[in-house]
Design an enzyme around this catalytic site. Structure first.
Site, PDB file in Angstrom:
ATOM      1  NE  ARG A 290      -3.859   0.643   1.891  1.00  0.00           N
ATOM      2  CZ  ARG A 290      -5.076   0.708   2.417  1.00  0.00           C
ATOM      3  NH1 ARG A 290      -5.289   1.382   3.529  1.00  0.00           N
ATOM      4  NH2 ARG A 290      -6.083   0.096   1.850  1.00  0.00           N
TER       5      ARG A 290
ATOM      6  NE  ARG B 296     -10.126  -5.234   0.379  1.00  0.00           N
ATOM      7  CZ  ARG B 296      -9.422  -4.213   0.880  1.00  0.00           C
ATOM      8  NH1 ARG B 296     -10.043  -3.150   1.333  1.00  0.00           N
ATOM      9  NH2 ARG B 296      -8.093  -4.234   0.895  1.00  0.00           N
TER      10      ARG B 296
ATOM     11  CB  CYS C 286     -13.910   1.484  -0.104  1.00  0.00           C
ATOM     12  SG  CYS C 286     -13.506   3.238  -0.018  1.00  0.00           S
TER      13      CYS C 286
ATOM     14  CG  HIS D   7      -8.296   0.121  -2.942  1.00  0.00           C
ATOM     15  ND1 HIS D   7      -7.570  -1.010  -2.595  1.00  0.00           N
ATOM     16  CD2 HIS D   7      -8.935   0.514  -1.796  1.00  0.00           C
ATOM     17  CE1 HIS D   7      -7.761  -1.271  -1.313  1.00  0.00           C
ATOM     18  NE2 HIS D   7      -8.575  -0.366  -0.812  1.00  0.00           N
TER      19      HIS D   7
ATOM     20  CD  GLN E 165     -12.917  -1.605  -0.910  1.00  0.00           C
ATOM     21  OE1 GLN E 165     -12.127  -1.571   0.011  1.00  0.00           O
ATOM     22  NE2 GLN E 165     -14.152  -2.046  -0.756  1.00  0.00           N
TER      23      GLN E 165
ATOM     24  CG  ASP F 132     -13.451   6.556  -1.142  1.00  0.00           C
ATOM     25  OD1 ASP F 132     -13.351   6.470   0.094  1.00  0.00           O
ATOM     26  OD2 ASP F 132     -12.476   6.397  -1.911  1.00  0.00           O
TER      27      ASP F 132
HETATM   28  N1   CP Z   1     -11.174  -0.077   2.362  1.00  0.00           N
HETATM   29  C1   CP Z   1      -9.902  -0.149   2.814  1.00  0.00           C
HETATM   30  O1   CP Z   1      -8.952  -0.408   2.065  1.00  0.00           O
HETATM   31  O2   CP Z   1      -9.774   0.022   4.166  1.00  0.00           O
HETATM   32  P1   CP Z   1      -8.414   0.276   4.957  1.00  0.00           P
HETATM   33  O3   CP Z   1      -7.853   1.597   4.491  1.00  0.00           O
HETATM   34  O4   CP Z   1      -8.798   0.284   6.405  1.00  0.00           O
HETATM   35  O5   CP Z   1      -7.467  -0.848   4.640  1.00  0.00           O
HETATM   36  N1  NVA Z   2      -9.860   6.762  -1.602  1.00  0.00           N
HETATM   37  C1  NVA Z   2      -9.501   6.321  -0.266  1.00  0.00           C
HETATM   38  C2  NVA Z   2      -9.747   4.857  -0.106  1.00  0.00           C
HETATM   39  C3  NVA Z   2      -9.439   4.300   1.250  1.00  0.00           C
HETATM   40  C4  NVA Z   2      -9.654   2.823   1.357  1.00  0.00           C
HETATM   41  C5  NVA Z   2      -8.044   6.664   0.003  1.00  0.00           C
HETATM   42  O1  NVA Z   2      -7.211   6.490  -0.900  1.00  0.00           O
HETATM   43  O2  NVA Z   2      -7.751   7.127   1.097  1.00  0.00           O
END
Ligand code: CP
Ligand code: NVA
Length: 310
Positions: free
Chosen positions: A101, A291, A263, A128, A131, A223
């Site tokens: 990530r 997930r 998400c 993502h 997701q 989101d």
């Molecule tokens: N939706 C998602 O990826 O959640 P986190 O940021 O908590 O991993």
């Molecule tokens: N768009 C959000 C998604 C988090 C799971 C971010 O990137 O923070």
């Protein structure tokens, strides 16, 4: 499957549906997969915070018979302490797969190019994909045939929106996105998704009007208005995105049986009204649960038969 899972754009339509099928089997009969990744180790690189991604990858690896090792944002410091390529060249000597990530999407691409072991994109600024796979699995569970589905995206044309477009293109679903001017999805992602969906029945409408996007939809998705890394823009974004809240009035534009998706993490009173988030049409915790199942399917596809290196 390719060595890596970086974008839904990279997998075939067959592989997309195959992952959903395996996820269904894993969810129905987790015991049957207890030793599928026996003694395999996944390194988990996090440059941003997480609840769902960390827990579902860690629990997933344990339930498949393997292990997961968490590397916090303070630990690796990609690009500062050492290059992303050197991180890959180290990790491939010790573990069987890497989940990352990060901010720059290019970090994921460069890590995958360097490391001989599978690399999974667990969120970049651009995409993502894990997701979106979980979301389409959830939609399949709630709505059945994905090809007949109309998904409305309301808010920022961000990483989650991009991956949902790729998933909708593979599935042959319809998607309508309403984003404020200046916050549209990346035109290159739109172009690629349209190309992917040319023969699947995919239909994409882009605009600025949440009501128009929501009208007749089977699902409305929102989101956060400021993604991780955009904290300094938060106040300005709160003003820009104010007309894009998913509330009961907007839900009323969708089909009566339409579901609400997010998400997570969510901000009640900002992108979603509490009454929608906590209401009977919300499937957000199904998405979160799924997930786990979908990522197990991804881990099995990438790490199931692979030797560590060489
Ligand atoms: N939706 C998602 O990826 O959640 P986190 O940021 O908590 O991993
Ligand atoms: N768009 C959000 C998604 C988090 C799971 C971010 O990137 O923070």
């Amino acid at each position: 499957m390719n060595k890596d899972f970086i974008s839904i754009h990279d997998i075939s339509r067959y592989e997309f549906f195959e992952l959903l099928d395996v996820a269904r089997k894993v969810k129905a009969e987790p015991e049957a997969f207890r030793k599928a990744l026996k003694d395999k180790i996944l390194a988990m690189i996090f440059e941003k915070p997480s609840l769902r991604t960390r827990m579902t990858f860690e629990v997933g690896m344990i339930e498949l018979g393997g292990h997961a090792s968490y590397l916090s944002p303070a630990e690796i410091q990609i690009g500062k302490r050492e290059t992303v390529e050197d991180v890959g060249r180290n990790l491939e000597r010790w573990v069987d797969g890497i989940m990352i990530r990060t901010f720059a999407h290019d970090n994921v691409v460069r890590l995958a190019r360097t490391a001989a072991i599978p690399v999974i994109n667990a969120l970049s600024d651009l995409l993502h994909p894990c997701q979106a796979m979980a979301d389409f699995f959830t939609l399949q569970e709630h709505k059945g045939d994905l090809g007949r589905l109309r998904l409305a995206w309301v808010g920022d044309g961000n990483n989650v929106c991009h991956s949902l477009m790729f998933a909708a293109a593979k599935a042959g679903a319809s998607m309508s996105a309403a984003t404020p001017p200046g916050h549209e999805p990346d035109p290159e992602i739109v172009r690629l998704a349209r190309e992917d969906g040319r023969e699947t029945g995919f239909h994409l409408e882009l605009g600025t009007d949440p009501g128009a996007a929501a009208r007749g939809a089977d699902a409305i998705y929102s989101d956060v208005w400021a993604s991780m890394g955009q904290e300094s823009e938060r106040e300005e974004r709160l003003r820009t995105f104010a007309p894009y809240q998913v509330n009961d009035a907007l839900m009323a534009e969708a089909k009566p049986e339409a579901v609400f998706m997010h998400c997570l993490p969510a901000h009640r009173g900002e992108e979603v009204a509490a009454s929608v988030m906590d209401g009977p049409r919300s499937v957000v915790f199904d998405q979160a649960e799924n997930r786990l199942h979908v990522q197990k399917a991804i881990l099995l596809a990438l790490m199931g038969k692979r030797k560590r290196h060489g």
